[in-house]
Design a protein around this motif. Sequence first.
Motif, short mmCIF file in Angstrom:
data_model
loop_
_atom_site.label_atom_id
_atom_site.label_comp_id
_atom_site.label_asym_id
_atom_site.label_seq_id
_atom_site.Cartn_x
_atom_site.Cartn_y
_atom_site.Cartn_z
N ILE A 1 -12.73 1.36 1.06
CA ILE A 1 -11.35 1.77 0.75
C ILE A 1 -11.15 3.26 0.99
N GLY B 1 -0.33 2.30 -3.35
CA GLY B 1 -1.71 2.42 -2.91
C GLY B 1 -2.42 1.09 -2.95
N SER C 1 -11.51 4.03 4.88
CA SER C 1 -10.48 3.49 5.78
C SER C 1 -9.09 4.03 5.48
N THR C 2 -8.89 4.67 4.34
CA THR C 2 -7.57 5.22 4.00
C THR C 2 -7.57 6.75 3.97
N ASP C 3 -8.65 7.37 4.37
CA ASP C 3 -8.76 8.83 4.32
C ASP C 3 -7.85 9.47 5.36
N GLY D 1 0.79 -1.22 0.00
CA GLY D 1 0.00 0.00 0.00
C GLY D 1 0.83 1.27 0.00
N HIS D 2 1.97 1.25 0.67
CA HIS D 2 2.82 2.43 0.74
C HIS D 2 3.60 2.67 -0.55
N PRO E 1 -6.58 -0.33 8.09
CA PRO E 1 -7.22 -0.24 6.78
C PRO E 1 -7.08 -1.53 5.97
#
Length: 266
Positions: free
Chosen positions: A146, A65, A149-151, A61-62, A161
């Motif tokens: 998505i 994304g 949870s990633t905001d 994810g880092h 997330p």
Amino acid sequence: MRREVCSLAFVRAVFAEFIATLIFVFLGLGSALKWPSALPTILQISLAFGLSIGTLVQSLGHVSGAHINPAVTLAFLVGSHISILRAFFYIVAQLLGGMTGAAILYAVAPSGVRGNLAINALNNNTTPGQAVAIEIILTFQLVLCIFASTDGRRNDNLGSPALSIGLSVALGHLIGIYYTGCSMNPARSFAPAVVVKKFNNHWVFWVGPLVGGILASVIYNYLLFPYKRTVAEKLAIFLGNFEPEEEEWDERQETRKRRSIDLPTL
């Protein structure tokens, strides 16, 4: 735009999408093959798809994304989170990664169990219209999860997330398998269809997820929790020329600090 595409970080991100989709398709489809001694259950398949997504989001994810899904990438484009070129390269990487994963699975799976490689299909007398509706709903809840949870603007206790997204995928499969085998992801549907060369009602698995993703993006990003961005800023994001203002960067940093302070001590 050229600066974004030519950067090493961009190349790494596109490659991460390729690798992540390859692994996701291999693991997900592999869980649904019909082994003679232990036929897969709906719970097993749902957990395999959900856990694989959760693991990959946590792992990559880092870097990119971890979209791993053209419907998610299109949703991020519509929500003014990524540029048009990033979206294009992500989707190409996802489709190629999915096809590679499906091809590897086809090559290593015994001929007696590979079957149609868990291709998505309409089940239990489901009509194409019903299938599109169920895919819209299932993808809608996934993409909404998505974004929420990633905001980075949230300062409440989000939890994990990656876990939330993985559970959202598993939830979709617990219902969607009865209707369509559960796609929610055009790359997941396209990959085995190419390998086994079967495209019956294949349009369903593009239209449903893409429409569901767009609806979730519009509702979350423009109605429920809109960003305070000008038209010029949105255009700059679309073209890949956007650089966050210093105030916006400071606000994000402060949000992260508050979130870390608010976490309960175990």
